[in-house]
Design an enzyme around this catalytic site. Structure first.
Site, mmCIF file in Angstrom:
data_model
loop_
_atom_site.group_PDB
_atom_site.id
_atom_site.type_symbol
_atom_site.label_atom_id
_atom_site.label_comp_id
_atom_site.label_asym_id
_atom_site.label_seq_id
_atom_site.Cartn_x
_atom_site.Cartn_y
_atom_site.Cartn_z
ATOM 1 N N LYS A 22 0.721 -1.103 0.020
ATOM 2 C CA LYS A 22 0.154 -0.048 0.148
ATOM 3 C C LYS A 22 0.728 1.275 0.071
ATOM 4 O O LYS A 22 0.551 1.980 -1.031
ATOM 5 C CB LYS A 22 -0.934 -0.002 1.180
ATOM 6 N N ASN A 23 2.047 1.326 0.995
ATOM 7 C CA ASN A 23 2.703 2.475 1.197
ATOM 8 C C ASN A 23 3.689 2.825 0.105
ATOM 9 O O ASN A 23 4.379 4.074 -0.055
ATOM 10 C CB ASN A 23 3.078 2.643 2.611
ATOM 11 N N ARG A 92 -4.391 10.016 3.021
ATOM 12 C CA ARG A 92 -3.135 10.634 3.337
ATOM 13 C C ARG A 92 -2.321 10.983 2.094
ATOM 14 O O ARG A 92 -1.546 11.877 1.871
ATOM 15 C CB ARG A 92 -2.401 9.589 4.391
ATOM 16 N N CYS A 116 -5.748 8.275 8.517
ATOM 17 C CA CYS A 116 -6.146 7.976 9.886
ATOM 18 C C CYS A 116 -5.676 8.981 11.019
ATOM 19 O O CYS A 116 -4.715 9.346 10.918
ATOM 20 C CB CYS A 116 -5.676 6.460 10.280
ATOM 21 N N ARG A 121 0.190 14.732 12.442
ATOM 22 C CA ARG A 121 0.907 14.443 11.242
ATOM 23 C C ARG A 121 0.690 15.953 10.241
ATOM 24 O O ARG A 121 0.308 15.839 9.335
ATOM 25 C CB ARG A 121 -0.451 13.563 10.492
ATOM 26 N N PRO A 122 1.611 16.606 11.072
ATOM 27 C CA PRO A 122 1.772 17.812 10.045
ATOM 28 C C PRO A 122 2.678 17.467 8.910
ATOM 29 O O PRO A 122 3.074 16.533 8.699
ATOM 30 C CB PRO A 122 2.671 18.656 11.012
ATOM 31 N N ILE A 123 2.465 18.659 7.938
ATOM 32 C CA ILE A 123 3.486 18.321 6.417
ATOM 33 C C ILE A 123 4.424 19.434 6.429
ATOM 34 O O ILE A 123 5.071 19.675 5.364
ATOM 35 C CB ILE A 123 2.521 18.351 5.401
ATOM 36 N N ASP A 304 3.513 0.795 12.032
ATOM 37 C CA ASP A 304 2.326 0.293 11.303
ATOM 38 C C ASP A 304 1.919 -1.314 11.925
ATOM 39 O O ASP A 304 1.093 -1.780 11.646
ATOM 40 C CB ASP A 304 2.295 0.395 9.780
ATOM 41 N N ILE A 326 6.538 7.135 17.117
ATOM 42 C CA ILE A 326 6.351 7.771 15.787
ATOM 43 C C ILE A 326 5.261 8.684 15.992
ATOM 44 O O ILE A 326 4.858 9.951 15.558
ATOM 45 C CB ILE A 326 6.218 6.873 14.653
ATOM 46 N N ARG A 398 -9.344 -0.069 3.543
ATOM 47 C CA ARG A 398 -8.217 0.838 2.821
ATOM 48 C C ARG A 398 -6.819 0.354 2.386
ATOM 49 O O ARG A 398 -6.104 0.886 1.557
ATOM 50 C CB ARG A 398 -8.304 2.014 3.926
#
Ligand code: EPU
Length: 417
Positions: A22-23, A92, A116, A121-123, A304, A326, A398
């Site tokens: 997936k990732n 995401r 999720c 979860r900043p960017i 994960d 994390i 998902r």
């Protein structure tokens, strides 16, 4: 709303084949629009995150042909328009269109991504990278316009080895003028998979998989064929299921090297495994020892798999601990696990949990709080006595390709109702 219904306690025998990661695929699809010709990606998992990315490609007028795990993408007629808030928020990985569109057109107009709710979860690190490449960022109410007259290579140090920021900067830099060096880059196998894809198109990326990645900009990216690597998190989930219920359960089409941390921890707890080149055969053992688990960036223990591992720890004798380094909010599944009888406490700062075992888990009606949290409940329900239901299963679908079919094939009593 559909739910997953599981009758627990059945032993699992046979082979589970792991799908594409997936990732990895969620970055490969946006990366494909950088190509000036048609690209083909194979081993694409059938997950809703891929459906959501396909919708963004269609919105941008790219041509996409998806069948039997293969996706062909041609972006010759792509239109660089705003990616609407509802499309951006679906997942995401929509944020990879920031790097890809910026790299292709020197401009992107989209919204803050979804995903999720496992932390803030900043960017900021993605944006800092784009700025160092020469882009100007305008942000208002989660709406971003990122544009540059011209992107120019630069030295970029990441304060944290973020997977998303590393990939996004690579995407923006492949066609930039000159050389970009990313220091303290993430080293996850997915980064290597994306860099290989771009190199197959003619990009010049060196060092992916190490903490320093060098990208020398090129003008043209040509057609290529590329395969998605096996999903190490899916493989790890099935390994944990096998440790709990496996009778010669074979997890096939996986890369054991990508899961060294998990395999080490399962071994420490007393799990019996036969490790092959691209598979692991795993057997349930009666008594497991308690262990301590701490999540770290790759090659450390993957965050994960933390939540699914927590379910495993309910079956270990004594006091186990899980430390999450994390994300700030990745213990939401524990409240639901407790409904099934798990004995667990979360430290006040929400960073460490203590799990007491061994617990005879019982059936319950539970709610998936996020993708991997949902998987942890699914694993608990497979173990628990009686029939459980899991609500909010969209989270699970998902990221896990045909999970109900795969588990049914090896003897689980599981269905979508
Ligand atoms: N972070 C920042 N600023 C940034 C970027 C990240 O502070 O600009 C922080 C995050 O808040 C987080 C940490 O750094 O605390 C790690 O974030 P990272 O950027 O590495 O993660 P990500 O790119 O958002 C991807 C996966 C996640 C996986 C992480 C870590 C995708 C689409 N998502 O997220 O996958 O947990 O890497 O391996 O690739 C999942 O599959 O369940 C999942 C959440």
């Amino acid at each position: 709303m559909p739910k997953i219904k599981i009758e627990g306690g059945h032993k699992l025998t046979g082979t589970v084949t792991v799908s594409g990661a997936k990732n990895s695929v969620v970055a490969l699809i946006p990366a494909a629009i950088l190509c000036d010709e048609t690209v083909t990606i194979s081993n694409v998992p059938n997950i809703t995150d891929v459906d959501d990315l396909e919708n963004i490609l269609v919105h941008l007028n790219a041509k996409i042909n998806r069948e039997d795990g293969k996706v062909e993408i041609n972006s010759s007629d792509i239109v660089n328009k705003e990616i609407t808030e509802s499309l951006s928020k679906k997942l995401r990985a929509s944020y990879y269109f920031m790097g890809a569109l910026l790299g292709k057109f020197n401009k992107v107009d989209m919204y803050f991504p979804g995903g999720c709710a496992i932390g803030a979860r900043p960017i900021n690190l993605h944006l800092k990278g784009f700025e160092l490449l020469g882009a100007k960022i305008t942000e208002e109410d989660n709406h971003f316009i990122i544009e540059a007259d011209k992107l120019k290579g630069n030295n970029i140090y990441l304060d944290f080895p973020s997977v998303g920021a590393t990939i996004n900067i690579m995407l923006a830099a492949v066609k930039a003028k000159g050389k970009t060096i990313i220091d303290n880059a993430a080293q996850e196998p997915e980064i290597v998979n994306i860099a290989t894809f771009l190199n197959n198109m003619g990009a010049k990326i060196k060092g992916a998989g190490t903490s320093t990645i060098t990208i020398t900009g090129v003008k043209y990216l040509h057609s290529c064929f590329h395969e998605v690597i096996p999903d190490r998190i899916e493989a790890g989930t099935y390994l944990i299921i096998g440790a709990l219920l496996g009778h010669n359960l074979k997890i096939d089409n996986m890369i054991p090297n990508h899961l060294e941390a998990l395999i080490a921890k399962l071994t420490e707890a007393g799990v019996g495994m036969e490790i092959g080149l691209d598979n692991v055969i795993i057997n349930e053992v009666k008594d497991y020892k308690s262990i301590e688990v701490k999540t770290l960036v790759y090659p450390g223990f993957p965050t994960d798999l933390q939540q699914v591992m927590t379910t495993f720890l309910t079956q270990c004798k004594g006091k186990s601990t899980v430390e999450e380094t994390i994300y700030e909010n990745r213990f939401q599944n524990i409240k639901e696990l407790k409904k099934m009888g798990a004995k667990a406490n979360i430290r006040k700062d929400n960073r460490k949990a203590t799990i007491k075992g061994k617990t005879e888990l019982h059936s319950a009606d539970v709610i998936a709080t996020d993708l991997r949290g949902g998987a942890s409940l699914l694993v608990a329900a497979l173990v628990a006595e009686g029939t459980s239901t899991i609500d909010n299963i969209a989270y699970i679908l998902r990221g896990y390709d045909r999970i109900v079919e795969k588990l049914t094939q090896v003897g689980a009593k599981i269905e979508i109702i």
